[in-house]
Design an enzyme around this catalytic site. Structure first.
Site, PDB file in Angstrom:
ATOM      1  CB  SER A 232       4.445 -12.286  -5.687  1.00  0.00           C
ATOM      2  OG  SER A 232       5.447 -12.828  -4.849  1.00  0.00           O
ATOM      3  CE1 TYR A 245       1.909  -9.491  -1.226  1.00  0.00           C
ATOM      4  CE2 TYR A 245       3.205 -11.502  -1.378  1.00  0.00           C
ATOM      5  CZ  TYR A 245       2.940 -10.212  -1.801  1.00  0.00           C
ATOM      6  OH  TYR A 245       3.707  -9.648  -2.799  1.00  0.00           O
TER       7      TYR A 245
HETATM    8  P1  NAD Z   1       6.008  -0.837  -1.779  1.00  0.00           P
HETATM    9  O1  NAD Z   1       5.694  -0.765  -0.345  1.00  0.00           O
HETATM   10  O2  NAD Z   1       7.003   0.106  -2.313  1.00  0.00           O
HETATM   11  O3  NAD Z   1       4.713  -0.680  -2.658  1.00  0.00           O
HETATM   12  C1  NAD Z   1       3.437  -1.109  -2.236  1.00  0.00           C
HETATM   13  C2  NAD Z   1       2.519   0.083  -2.360  1.00  0.00           C
HETATM   14  O4  NAD Z   1       1.179  -0.345  -2.140  1.00  0.00           O
HETATM   15  C3  NAD Z   1       2.766   1.146  -1.308  1.00  0.00           C
HETATM   16  O5  NAD Z   1       3.707   2.098  -1.735  1.00  0.00           O
HETATM   17  C4  NAD Z   1       1.386   1.765  -1.147  1.00  0.00           C
HETATM   18  O6  NAD Z   1       1.305   2.985  -1.837  1.00  0.00           O
HETATM   19  C5  NAD Z   1       0.450   0.787  -1.815  1.00  0.00           C
HETATM   20  N1  NAD Z   1      -0.693   0.429  -0.974  1.00  0.00           N
HETATM   21  C6  NAD Z   1      -0.773  -0.541  -0.043  1.00  0.00           C
HETATM   22  N2  NAD Z   1      -1.998  -0.536   0.510  1.00  0.00           N
HETATM   23  C7  NAD Z   1      -2.703   0.449  -0.105  1.00  0.00           C
HETATM   24  C8  NAD Z   1      -4.018   0.931   0.013  1.00  0.00           C
HETATM   25  N3  NAD Z   1      -4.896   0.388   0.876  1.00  0.00           N
HETATM   26  N4  NAD Z   1      -4.407   1.971  -0.759  1.00  0.00           N
HETATM   27  C9  NAD Z   1      -3.534   2.540  -1.636  1.00  0.00           C
HETATM   28  N5  NAD Z   1      -2.274   2.103  -1.801  1.00  0.00           N
HETATM   29  C10 NAD Z   1      -1.867   1.070  -1.043  1.00  0.00           C
HETATM   30  O7  NAD Z   1       6.452  -2.330  -2.059  1.00  0.00           O
HETATM   31  P2  NAD Z   1       6.701  -3.148  -3.396  1.00  0.00           P
HETATM   32  O8  NAD Z   1       7.434  -4.342  -2.957  1.00  0.00           O
HETATM   33  O9  NAD Z   1       7.273  -2.301  -4.470  1.00  0.00           O
HETATM   34  O10 NAD Z   1       5.251  -3.603  -3.819  1.00  0.00           O
HETATM   35  C11 NAD Z   1       4.762  -3.437  -5.122  1.00  0.00           C
HETATM   36  C12 NAD Z   1       4.189  -4.735  -5.618  1.00  0.00           C
HETATM   37  O11 NAD Z   1       5.222  -5.695  -5.728  1.00  0.00           O
HETATM   38  C13 NAD Z   1       3.131  -5.359  -4.724  1.00  0.00           C
HETATM   39  O12 NAD Z   1       2.076  -5.832  -5.531  1.00  0.00           O
HETATM   40  C14 NAD Z   1       3.849  -6.515  -4.086  1.00  0.00           C
HETATM   41  O13 NAD Z   1       2.960  -7.550  -3.726  1.00  0.00           O
HETATM   42  C15 NAD Z   1       4.746  -6.923  -5.220  1.00  0.00           C
HETATM   43  N6  NAD Z   1       5.869  -7.778  -4.856  1.00  0.00           N
HETATM   44  C16 NAD Z   1       6.868  -7.325  -4.031  1.00  0.00           C
HETATM   45  C17 NAD Z   1       7.935  -8.150  -3.741  1.00  0.00           C
HETATM   46  C18 NAD Z   1       9.065  -7.689  -2.864  1.00  0.00           C
HETATM   47  O14 NAD Z   1       9.894  -8.505  -2.475  1.00  0.00           O
HETATM   48  N7  NAD Z   1       9.167  -6.428  -2.539  1.00  0.00           N
HETATM   49  C19 NAD Z   1       7.984  -9.437  -4.266  1.00  0.00           C
HETATM   50  C20 NAD Z   1       6.973  -9.877  -5.081  1.00  0.00           C
HETATM   51  C21 NAD Z   1       5.915  -9.036  -5.368  1.00  0.00           C
END
Ligand code: NAD
Ligand code: MG
Length: 340
Positions: A232, A245
């Site tokens: 991130s 986080y």
């Molecule tokens: P998202 O909610 O679609 O995906 C996160 C997924 O993590 C969930 O769908 C869930 O299946 C999984 N998860 C969480 N806890 C879990 C557990 N204990 N066991 C199994 N699965 C679990 O959201 P996203 O934003 O697509 O997140 C994906 C990645 O992107 C993450 O690593 C997040 O940190 C990163 N990210 C997101 C953003 C943003 O703005 N959305 C920005 C930077 C980084």
């Protein structure tokens, strides 16, 4: 061009699919006309001309909304675009076998759709509460003509991480792309509001799970295999209210760089993706304050959040064999902010 015109133009080109794809894509992005199958529009548009990244997707203000963690893409307004109707593959990952954690929604789902359309068989992990989102992804993978494997379960348990990898290897017949993408993000104004249990859950999900998963996967990875982590912009520019986080994302960026050096001699590449604000369930299920959500992405130079599909091709590029000299790299996509 405003977004409405863009959709009309796509409709005119006749590239939006029917059936599942038209049900699943954000209605605002889709057109319900009959036409080619899902996944054929990006090419049509790209071939026809340019797309303005500023006006391509919704901008704030967004509607107030919140869901219980872990949240569903299916219940977001507007629905995120994971490339259901637009990602077009070109056989870049033919015959590959991928495991993606958090593959039900967000970046993981965008990667799963893209990988399948690039010719890979795909296993996705997610939490049991996310079955509704996961089912849609499984259907999309199958619709691309590839094998889909659903492995629900909680990554905070080492035994489950081991079982997940074993199951993926068994059902896919091997493994050569591992995407450690799942994460927990819960916003808290003060460090005093973060309980030890919550801190532990964030560390277990974001730091321990990739550690356990990589250890379980490594014996199966051959030269040419890749590990991809979702980091991130928080790794290098942490927000005040994401104390726990943000440090896990610094750890993610760090493990990518360490592991890349360690695994280079085995011919295994390790890279990361560093998104900025992306419109996903994580943000509407405790990941952001309501105030931040309403103006989500508004403080980037593009003045809007990214959509998961806008990162799909990065996950493809980091997995594809032609990017073979890239390892230990972090690839950013944050609308102009942040420096991975
Ligand atoms: P998202 O909610 O679609 O995906 C996160 C997924 O993590 C969930 O769908 C869930 O299946 C999984 N998860 C969480 N806890 C879990 C557990 N204990 N066991 C199994 N699965 C679990 O959201 P996203 O934003 O697509 O997140 C994906 C990645 O992107 C993450 O690593 C997040 O940190 C990163 N990210 C997101 C953003 C943003 O703005 N959305 C920005 C930077 C980084
Ligand atoms: Mg999800």
């Amino acid at each position: 061009m405003d977004s409405k015109n863009l959709y009309n133009r796509r409709q005119a080109i006749g590239g939006i699919g029917v059936g599942l794809a038209s049900l699943m894509v954000n209605p605002a992005f889709s057109a319900s006309s009959a036409g080619a199958t899902a996944g054929s529009t990006a090419g049509a548009d790209a071939g026809a001309g340019l797309e303005d990244p500023v006006s391509k997707y919704p901008k704030p203000p967004f509607k107030e909304q919140s869901q219980p963690w872990p949240g569903l893409a299916a219940k977001m307004e507007p629905r995120p675009d994971h490339g259901e109707a637009s990602y077009k593959g070109s056989n870049r990952l033919a015959g590959r076998k991928a495991l993606i954690t958090g593959g039900d929604s967000g970046m993981g789902r965008a990667a799963a759709i893209a990988y399948a359309r690039e010719g890979a068989d795909v296993a996705i992990n997610y939490l049991p509460a996310e079955e509704e989102d996961a089912k849609e992804v499984v259907e999309l993978i199958k619709k691309a003509g590839r094998k889909a494997v659903a492995i629900p379960g909680d990554l905070r348990e080492e035994a489950f991480c081991q079982k997940m990898v074993a199951e993926a290897v068994r059902q896919l017949g091997g493994l050569d792309i591992l995407v450690n993408n799942a994460a927990r993000q819960q916003t808290q104004k003060s460090i005093l509001d973060i309980t030890s249990e919550a801190f532990d859950a964030t560390m277990k999900t974001n730091i321990y799970a990739p550690f356990w998963t990589v250890k379980a996967a490594l014996p199966h990875l051959k030269p040419g295999a890749v590990i991809i982590a979702t980091s991130s912009e928080q790794a290098t520019d942490p927000s005040a209210e994401l104390y726990d986080y943000a440090q896990t994302k610094a750890a993610t960026t760090s493990y990518v760089k360490s592991l890349a050096k360690q695994l280079a001699e085995k011919g295994i590449r390790v890279n990361g993706v560093a998104p900025g604000p992306i419109w996903t369930p994580l943000q509407v299920s405790g990941g952001a304050t309501m105030e931040k959500l309403k103006n989500f992405g508004g403080d980037t130079p593009f003045k809007r959040p990214g959509q998961p599909v806008e990162l799909a091709s990065i996950y493809v590029q980091l997995a594809a064999s032609d990017g073979s000299y890239a390892t230990g790299q972090i690839y950013g996509a944050s609308g102009g902010n942040g420096q991975p």
